[in-house]
Design a protein around this motif. Sequence first.
Motif, PDB file in Angstrom:
ATOM      1  N   ALA A  23      19.091  76.311  69.568  1.00  0.00           N
ATOM      2  CA  ALA A  23      19.705  77.208  70.550  1.00  0.00           C
ATOM      3  C   ALA A  23      20.212  76.482  71.788  1.00  0.00           C
ATOM      4  O   ALA A  23      20.751  77.118  72.701  1.00  0.00           O
ATOM      5  CB  ALA A  23      18.694  78.283  70.960  1.00  0.00           C
ATOM      6  N   THR A  24      20.070  75.170  71.847  1.00  0.00           N
ATOM      7  CA  THR A  24      20.493  74.397  73.016  1.00  0.00           C
ATOM      8  C   THR A  24      22.007  74.510  73.206  1.00  0.00           C
ATOM      9  O   THR A  24      22.768  74.605  72.239  1.00  0.00           O
ATOM     10  CB  THR A  24      20.069  72.930  72.846  1.00  0.00           C
ATOM     11  N   ALA A  25      22.455  74.481  74.459  1.00  0.00           N
ATOM     12  CA  ALA A  25      23.862  74.695  74.798  1.00  0.00           C
ATOM     13  C   ALA A  25      24.787  73.697  74.107  1.00  0.00           C
ATOM     14  O   ALA A  25      24.439  72.524  73.921  1.00  0.00           O
ATOM     15  CB  ALA A  25      24.041  74.601  76.318  1.00  0.00           C
ATOM     16  N   ASP A  26      25.986  74.166  73.776  1.00  0.00           N
ATOM     17  CA  ASP A  26      26.981  73.314  73.121  1.00  0.00           C
ATOM     18  C   ASP A  26      27.271  72.050  73.929  1.00  0.00           C
ATOM     19  O   ASP A  26      27.501  70.977  73.359  1.00  0.00           O
ATOM     20  CB  ASP A  26      28.291  74.087  72.936  1.00  0.00           C
ATOM     21  N   THR A  27      27.275  72.175  75.262  1.00  0.00           N
ATOM     22  CA  THR A  27      27.604  71.022  76.105  1.00  0.00           C
ATOM     23  C   THR A  27      26.588  69.898  75.960  1.00  0.00           C
ATOM     24  O   THR A  27      26.934  68.718  76.089  1.00  0.00           O
ATOM     25  CB  THR A  27      27.691  71.453  77.577  1.00  0.00           C
ATOM     26  N   VAL A  28      25.336  70.254  75.691  1.00  0.00           N
ATOM     27  CA  VAL A  28      24.312  69.225  75.489  1.00  0.00           C
ATOM     28  C   VAL A  28      24.600  68.457  74.210  1.00  0.00           C
ATOM     29  O   VAL A  28      24.547  67.211  74.177  1.00  0.00           O
ATOM     30  CB  VAL A  28      22.907  69.850  75.447  1.00  0.00           C
ATOM     31  N   TRP A  29      24.914  69.184  73.137  1.00  0.00           N
ATOM     32  CA  TRP A  29      25.219  68.518  71.872  1.00  0.00           C
ATOM     33  C   TRP A  29      26.489  67.671  72.005  1.00  0.00           C
ATOM     34  O   TRP A  29      26.577  66.578  71.431  1.00  0.00           O
ATOM     35  CB  TRP A  29      25.363  69.543  70.751  1.00  0.00           C
ATOM     36  N   HIS A  30      27.464  68.175  72.763  1.00  0.00           N
ATOM     37  CA  HIS A  30      28.679  67.402  72.996  1.00  0.00           C
ATOM     38  C   HIS A  30      28.341  66.092  73.704  1.00  0.00           C
ATOM     39  O   HIS A  30      28.818  65.011  73.313  1.00  0.00           O
ATOM     40  CB  HIS A  30      29.655  68.226  73.837  1.00  0.00           C
ATOM     41  N   ASP A  31      27.503  66.177  74.747  1.00  0.00           N
ATOM     42  CA  ASP A  31      27.063  64.962  75.445  1.00  0.00           C
ATOM     43  C   ASP A  31      26.361  64.003  74.493  1.00  0.00           C
ATOM     44  O   ASP A  31      26.548  62.777  74.570  1.00  0.00           O
ATOM     45  CB  ASP A  31      26.102  65.322  76.576  1.00  0.00           C
ATOM     46  N   LEU A  32      25.531  64.563  73.606  1.00  0.00           N
ATOM     47  CA  LEU A  32      24.832  63.708  72.644  1.00  0.00           C
ATOM     48  C   LEU A  32      25.829  63.014  71.726  1.00  0.00           C
ATOM     49  O   LEU A  32      25.666  61.827  71.402  1.00  0.00           O
ATOM     50  CB  LEU A  32      23.850  64.542  71.809  1.00  0.00           C
ATOM     51  N   GLY A  33      26.882  63.725  71.316  1.00  0.00           N
ATOM     52  CA  GLY A  33      27.898  63.108  70.473  1.00  0.00           C
ATOM     53  C   GLY A  33      28.574  61.938  71.152  1.00  0.00           C
ATOM     54  O   GLY A  33      28.822  60.891  70.535  1.00  0.00           O
ATOM     55  N   VAL A  34      28.877  62.096  72.438  1.00  0.00           N
ATOM     56  CA  VAL A  34      29.479  60.990  73.198  1.00  0.00           C
ATOM     57  C   VAL A  34      28.538  59.787  73.216  1.00  0.00           C
ATOM     58  O   VAL A  34      28.959  58.636  73.020  1.00  0.00           O
ATOM     59  CB  VAL A  34      29.813  61.455  74.630  1.00  0.00           C
ATOM     60  N   LEU A  35      27.257  60.048  73.445  1.00  0.00           N
ATOM     61  CA  LEU A  35      26.279  58.958  73.490  1.00  0.00           C
ATOM     62  C   LEU A  35      26.146  58.285  72.118  1.00  0.00           C
ATOM     63  O   LEU A  35      26.095  57.050  72.024  1.00  0.00           O
ATOM     64  CB  LEU A  35      24.930  59.489  73.961  1.00  0.00           C
ATOM     65  N   LEU A  36      26.093  59.090  71.056  1.00  0.00           N
ATOM     66  CA  LEU A  36      25.961  58.498  69.721  1.00  0.00           C
ATOM     67  C   LEU A  36      27.178  57.663  69.357  1.00  0.00           C
ATOM     68  O   LEU A  36      27.052  56.615  68.695  1.00  0.00           O
ATOM     69  CB  LEU A  36      25.739  59.592  68.673  1.00  0.00           C
ATOM     70  N   ALA A  37      28.363  58.078  69.788  1.00  0.00           N
ATOM     71  CA  ALA A  37      29.557  57.275  69.531  1.00  0.00           C
ATOM     72  C   ALA A  37      29.443  55.918  70.221  1.00  0.00           C
ATOM     73  O   ALA A  37      29.841  54.883  69.664  1.00  0.00           O
ATOM     74  CB  ALA A  37      30.801  58.020  70.009  1.00  0.00           C
ATOM     75  N   ASP A  38      28.891  55.927  71.420  1.00  0.00           N
ATOM     76  CA  ASP A  38      28.669  54.670  72.146  1.00  0.00           C
ATOM     77  C   ASP A  38      27.652  53.804  71.413  1.00  0.00           C
ATOM     78  O   ASP A  38      27.843  52.591  71.231  1.00  0.00           O
ATOM     79  CB  ASP A  38      28.186  54.984  73.556  1.00  0.00           C
ATOM     80  N   LEU A  39      26.555  54.423  70.985  1.00  0.00           N
ATOM     81  CA  LEU A  39      25.517  53.697  70.258  1.00  0.00           C
ATOM     82  C   LEU A  39      26.059  53.122  68.957  1.00  0.00           C
ATOM     83  O   LEU A  39      25.866  51.928  68.657  1.00  0.00           O
ATOM     84  CB  LEU A  39      24.345  54.642  69.964  1.00  0.00           C
ATOM     85  N   HIS A  40      26.737  53.956  68.182  1.00  0.00           N
ATOM     86  CA  HIS A  40      27.254  53.504  66.885  1.00  0.00           C
ATOM     87  C   HIS A  40      28.372  52.476  67.037  1.00  0.00           C
ATOM     88  O   HIS A  40      28.712  51.788  66.071  1.00  0.00           O
ATOM     89  CB  HIS A  40      27.760  54.695  66.078  1.00  0.00           C
ATOM     90  N   GLY A  41      28.935  52.369  68.235  1.00  0.00           N
ATOM     91  CA  GLY A  41      29.996  51.398  68.474  1.00  0.00           C
ATOM     92  C   GLY A  41      29.503  50.018  68.865  1.00  0.00           C
ATOM     93  O   GLY A  41      30.302  49.081  68.975  1.00  0.00           O
ATOM     94  N   LEU A  42      28.188  49.870  69.063  1.00  0.00           N
ATOM     95  CA  LEU A  42      27.640  48.552  69.392  1.00  0.00           C
ATOM     96  C   LEU A  42      27.760  47.611  68.190  1.00  0.00           C
ATOM     97  O   LEU A  42      27.742  48.057  67.037  1.00  0.00           O
ATOM     98  CB  LEU A  42      26.170  48.678  69.785  1.00  0.00           C
TER      99      LEU A  42
END
Length: 341
Positions: free
Chosen positions: A134-153
């Motif tokens: 039930a967490t807000a969409d914006t939180v998941w969006h932020d997580l996606g941005v972070l995961l893209a950064d992580l996966h780009g290392l």
Amino acid sequence: MSPDLDPARPRGLAAAGAERAAGCTVPRDAVAALLDALDLGVRRLDFVAKASTSEVWKAETAAGPLAVRILAPHPGKPADFDADVALRRALSARGARVAAPLLDRRDRPDLTVAAHAPAWAVDRWIEGGRADAATADTVWHDLGVLLADLHGLPARGHGRLRVAGDRLEGRLAGPGAGVADRFDQPWPFDGSRLAGHPLAEAAPDLVPRLQQLEDAIRRAADAVPAIIHGDLNGANIRHADGRLRGLLDLADAAVLVPAWDFALLRHFHGAGAVGRTLAGYTADRESATALAGAARLLAPVVALHHLSRARTLGLPARRTYAVGRLRHDLAEIEAGREQPA
């Protein structure tokens, strides 16, 4: 909650002496002595949780609230604190929302907390609630941005991370071995047969249904590997006021294909969280669709992992949840469509 440290005592020694908090293997005074030696001006020290790889304390200090993590993994749970800290430092330097490490045993090799728990790290404390479906969409969006950064290392090798000179790399050479390095009994990547898996006892009717998907599951893991978080349960995703505050605990990070992180999200939070996270991860709809499809096929392997861990740790509720998720995942795959999580 633990009692306050006595502010009148010099250098922040714990008033509770050698008392151990429930579920903790390290005495409070040993943690207080570590912080004392680091000159952090401790005012209060509370045991927070026993996680899968570490024991976590919250320290109120002159430098603000800090997290003290002490390596104490569950049985059969390897973890590398040096790699965890190095990875979080790399992400922090890029502005990623992770718990920024301040000090760890490599900074002060002369300090240990206890003989059985020599590895430790002191991090910035991350406030916020744990994520759920039930967490807000914006939180998941932020997580996606972070995961893209992580996966780009930069990523080398396969499996759990290790520090190799000035870089991070997977500690194994092959992709199948890398999956088995992160997950317990991850059929079909470990060369085992489902007849010998805890699934055969817990839900034997699911065995033939899963076996029919072997080739598709293997194809879902056939991609360029990246450094993944490896444990995206809600406790590690902290948020407040509709934004991600921080991604915690990278002790399970590994070099595997990115779809494994989305399979983990699916296992813990459902397909909706995967879609909302992918919206922040990539603007390429074709790539997002491919990752969601691969995650759908890999999610049953995540459920197998948790079913195996449930037996190792004697956790019947975890066993029940893993079987339930596996049934749900197989129904979605067989129907070829998403169903409510």
